[in-house]
Design a protein around this motif. Structure first.
Motif, PDB file in Angstrom:
ATOM      1  N   VAL A  12       0.933  -1.175   0.388  1.00 37.05           N
ATOM      2  CA  VAL A  12      -0.022  -0.255  -0.032  1.00 37.05           C
ATOM      3  C   VAL A  12       0.531   1.294  -0.075  1.00 37.05           C
ATOM      4  O   VAL A  12       1.637   1.704   0.919  1.00 37.05           O
ATOM      5  CB  VAL A  12      -0.831   0.143   1.346  1.00 37.05           C
ATOM      6  CG1 VAL A  12      -1.856   1.131   0.819  1.00 37.05           C
ATOM      7  CG2 VAL A  12      -1.853  -1.779   0.943  1.00 37.05           C
ATOM      8  N   ILE A  13       0.960   2.506  -0.950  1.00 37.33           N
ATOM      9  CA  ILE A  13       1.687   3.638  -1.226  1.00 37.33           C
ATOM     10  C   ILE A  13       1.009   4.381  -0.582  1.00 37.33           C
ATOM     11  O   ILE A  13       1.658   5.627  -0.766  1.00 37.33           O
ATOM     12  CB  ILE A  13       2.133   3.776  -2.331  1.00 37.33           C
ATOM     13  CG1 ILE A  13       0.650   3.543  -3.738  1.00 37.33           C
ATOM     14  CG2 ILE A  13       3.148   2.851  -2.626  1.00 37.33           C
ATOM     15  CD1 ILE A  13       1.692   3.892  -5.248  1.00 37.33           C
ATOM     16  N   GLY A  14      -0.723   4.351  -0.916  1.00 38.15           N
ATOM     17  CA  GLY A  14      -1.659   6.067  -0.227  1.00 38.15           C
ATOM     18  C   GLY A  14      -1.898   6.814  -2.127  1.00 38.15           C
ATOM     19  O   GLY A  14      -0.832   6.493  -2.782  1.00 38.15           O
ATOM     20  N   LEU A  15      -2.371   6.972  -1.828  1.00 41.02           N
ATOM     21  CA  LEU A  15      -3.362   8.026  -3.528  1.00 41.02           C
ATOM     22  C   LEU A  15      -2.134   9.134  -3.761  1.00 41.02           C
ATOM     23  O   LEU A  15      -2.118   9.334  -4.504  1.00 41.02           O
ATOM     24  CB  LEU A  15      -4.618   8.587  -2.744  1.00 41.02           C
ATOM     25  CG  LEU A  15      -5.437   7.762  -2.936  1.00 41.02           C
ATOM     26  CD1 LEU A  15      -7.048   8.541  -3.157  1.00 41.02           C
ATOM     27  CD2 LEU A  15      -5.488   6.703  -4.626  1.00 41.02           C
ATOM     28  N   ASP A  16      -1.079  10.462  -2.401  1.00 40.30           N
ATOM     29  CA  ASP A  16      -0.373  10.407  -3.048  1.00 40.30           C
ATOM     30  C   ASP A  16       0.443  10.597  -3.346  1.00 40.30           C
ATOM     31  O   ASP A  16       1.250  11.297  -3.917  1.00 40.30           O
ATOM     32  CB  ASP A  16      -0.171  11.816  -1.322  1.00 40.30           C
ATOM     33  CG  ASP A  16       0.537  11.194  -0.061  1.00 40.30           C
ATOM     34  OD1 ASP A  16       0.193   9.474  -0.487  1.00 40.30           O
ATOM     35  OD2 ASP A  16       0.825  11.093   0.769  1.00 40.30           O
ATOM     36  N   PHE A  23      -5.667  10.656  -9.831  1.00 38.97           N
ATOM     37  CA  PHE A  23      -5.996   9.988  -8.057  1.00 38.97           C
ATOM     38  C   PHE A  23      -4.880  10.843  -7.379  1.00 38.97           C
ATOM     39  O   PHE A  23      -5.951  10.996  -5.979  1.00 38.97           O
ATOM     40  CB  PHE A  23      -5.355   8.452  -8.917  1.00 38.97           C
ATOM     41  CG  PHE A  23      -6.571   7.821  -9.390  1.00 38.97           C
ATOM     42  CD1 PHE A  23      -7.489   7.547  -8.899  1.00 38.97           C
ATOM     43  CD2 PHE A  23      -5.910   7.740 -10.770  1.00 38.97           C
ATOM     44  CE1 PHE A  23      -7.904   6.864  -9.874  1.00 38.97           C
ATOM     45  CE2 PHE A  23      -6.585   6.512 -11.932  1.00 38.97           C
ATOM     46  CZ  PHE A  23      -8.248   6.638 -11.552  1.00 38.97           C
ATOM     47  N   SER A  24      -3.548  11.200  -7.404  1.00 35.60           N
ATOM     48  CA  SER A  24      -2.876  12.291  -6.632  1.00 35.60           C
ATOM     49  C   SER A  24      -3.741  12.099  -5.687  1.00 35.60           C
ATOM     50  O   SER A  24      -4.091  13.225  -4.286  1.00 35.60           O
ATOM     51  CB  SER A  24      -1.866  11.723  -6.293  1.00 35.60           C
ATOM     52  OG  SER A  24      -1.799  12.424  -7.594  1.00 35.60           O
ATOM     53  N   GLY A  25      -4.288  13.701  -6.528  1.00 33.91           N
ATOM     54  CA  GLY A  25      -5.097  14.862  -5.964  1.00 33.91           C
ATOM     55  C   GLY A  25      -6.806  14.506  -5.563  1.00 33.91           C
ATOM     56  O   GLY A  25      -7.213  15.712  -5.264  1.00 33.91           O
ATOM     57  N   VAL A  28     -11.272  11.992  -7.986  1.00 32.37           N
ATOM     58  CA  VAL A  28     -12.886  10.679  -8.401  1.00 32.37           C
ATOM     59  C   VAL A  28     -12.660  10.654  -6.549  1.00 32.37           C
ATOM     60  O   VAL A  28     -13.882   9.888  -6.989  1.00 32.37           O
ATOM     61  CB  VAL A  28     -11.120   9.809  -9.238  1.00 32.37           C
ATOM     62  CG1 VAL A  28     -12.311   8.604  -8.831  1.00 32.37           C
ATOM     63  CG2 VAL A  28     -10.766  10.108 -10.230  1.00 32.37           C
ATOM     64  N   GLY A  29     -11.467  10.636  -5.673  1.00 33.40           N
ATOM     65  CA  GLY A  29     -11.846  10.637  -4.744  1.00 33.40           C
ATOM     66  C   GLY A  29     -11.419   9.592  -4.090  1.00 33.40           C
ATOM     67  O   GLY A  29     -10.278   9.713  -3.968  1.00 33.40           O
ATOM     68  N   PRO A  30     -11.722   9.975  -2.597  1.00 33.03           N
ATOM     69  CA  PRO A  30     -10.995   9.443  -1.408  1.00 33.03           C
ATOM     70  C   PRO A  30     -10.221   8.167  -1.493  1.00 33.03           C
ATOM     71  O   PRO A  30     -11.354   7.293  -2.088  1.00 33.03           O
ATOM     72  CB  PRO A  30     -11.317   9.698   0.098  1.00 33.03           C
ATOM     73  CG  PRO A  30     -12.670   9.949  -0.708  1.00 33.03           C
ATOM     74  CD  PRO A  30     -13.199  10.463  -1.847  1.00 33.03           C
ATOM     75  N   CYS A 118      -2.377   0.611  -8.608  1.00 34.81           N
ATOM     76  CA  CYS A 118      -3.794   0.613  -8.474  1.00 34.81           C
ATOM     77  C   CYS A 118      -4.477   1.394  -7.476  1.00 34.81           C
ATOM     78  O   CYS A 118      -4.732   0.667  -6.513  1.00 34.81           O
ATOM     79  CB  CYS A 118      -4.516  -0.996  -7.939  1.00 34.81           C
ATOM     80  SG  CYS A 118      -3.319  -2.148  -9.471  1.00 34.81           S
ATOM     81  N   PRO A 119      -4.854   1.969  -7.937  1.00 34.21           N
ATOM     82  CA  PRO A 119      -6.246   3.072  -6.926  1.00 34.21           C
ATOM     83  C   PRO A 119      -7.095   2.307  -6.624  1.00 34.21           C
ATOM     84  O   PRO A 119      -7.470   1.705  -7.125  1.00 34.21           O
ATOM     85  CB  PRO A 119      -6.240   4.132  -7.773  1.00 34.21           C
ATOM     86  CG  PRO A 119      -5.357   4.794  -8.724  1.00 34.21           C
ATOM     87  CD  PRO A 119      -4.953   2.946  -8.993  1.00 34.21           C
ATOM     88  N   VAL A 120      -8.037   2.202  -5.357  1.00 35.92           N
ATOM     89  CA  VAL A 120      -9.372   1.830  -4.713  1.00 35.92           C
ATOM     90  C   VAL A 120      -9.699   3.061  -4.536  1.00 35.92           C
ATOM     91  O   VAL A 120      -9.264   3.895  -3.530  1.00 35.92           O
ATOM     92  CB  VAL A 120      -9.027   0.647  -3.936  1.00 35.92           C
ATOM     93  CG1 VAL A 120     -10.321   0.128  -3.546  1.00 35.92           C
ATOM     94  CG2 VAL A 120      -7.698  -0.175  -3.932  1.00 35.92           C
ATOM     95  N   ILE A 121     -10.768   2.911  -5.287  1.00 34.83           N
ATOM     96  CA  ILE A 121     -11.170   4.872  -5.006  1.00 34.83           C
ATOM     97  C   ILE A 121     -12.804   4.303  -4.006  1.00 34.83           C
ATOM     98  O   ILE A 121     -13.264   3.702  -4.260  1.00 34.83           O
ATOM     99  CB  ILE A 121     -11.556   5.591  -6.059  1.00 34.83           C
ATOM    100  CG1 ILE A 121      -9.479   5.748  -6.114  1.00 34.83           C
ATOM    101  CG2 ILE A 121     -12.247   7.320  -5.924  1.00 34.83           C
ATOM    102  CD1 ILE A 121      -8.771   6.360  -5.720  1.00 34.83           C
TER     103      ILE A 121
END
Length: 149
Positions: A12-16, A23-25, A28-30, A118-121
């Protein structure tokens, strides 16, 4: 409350840390993001629900509480036009948490010049509706990433 679990094994790396400003901003969502293990495998559903959107590189499952969770397999992978992805379910299918949805190979995605992250939003999540979000550490498919109130 919905527990959103990891659709794949990795770190896990986090969206940032996602190499895409959308995605990092959190446009799309948290949520969070997983840097997957570099081996062929399956992305699984992060919640019990109905597949409401299904593309080779991304899918959305909505649970009984109306929470939509987007799993995006890699960054800019829409440009691959489905190459390297195999759909295992159909749009409209009811799936269980941990059920395989897409088969893919993150190493092949990376070899092709794309990020396999892979973002999970949590789509349309508002305010403080998400509990503690996992932003680092190793996860297996099915491990909890965050709670959604």
């Amino acid at each position: 409350m919905t527990v959103v679990s990891s659709p794949l094994a990795g770190r896990v790396i986090g969206l940032d840390a996602v190499p895409d400003p959308v995605f990092s901003g959190e446009m799309v969502g948290p949520g969070t993001a997983v840097d997957p293990v570099r081996e062929p495998g399956e992305a699984v559903s992060p919640v019990d629900g109905v597949v409401v959107s299904l593309h080779p590189h991304a899918f959305v499952v909505v649970d009984d509480e109306g929470h939509g969770v987007l799993t995006h397999l890699g960054i800019d992978t829409v440009q691959l036009n489905g190459e390297g992805f195999e759909l295992l379910v159909a749009k409209g299918d009811t799936v269980g948490r941990g059920q395989p949805v897409v088969r893919w190979n993150p190493a092949a995605i990376e070899a092709g010049g794309k990020s396999p992250v892979c973002p999970v939003i949590a789509l349309e999540a508002v305010g403080n509706s998400l509990g503690e979000i996992v932003r680092d550490g190793e996860v297996a498919a099915g491990d909890a990433l965050f709670n959604w109130k």
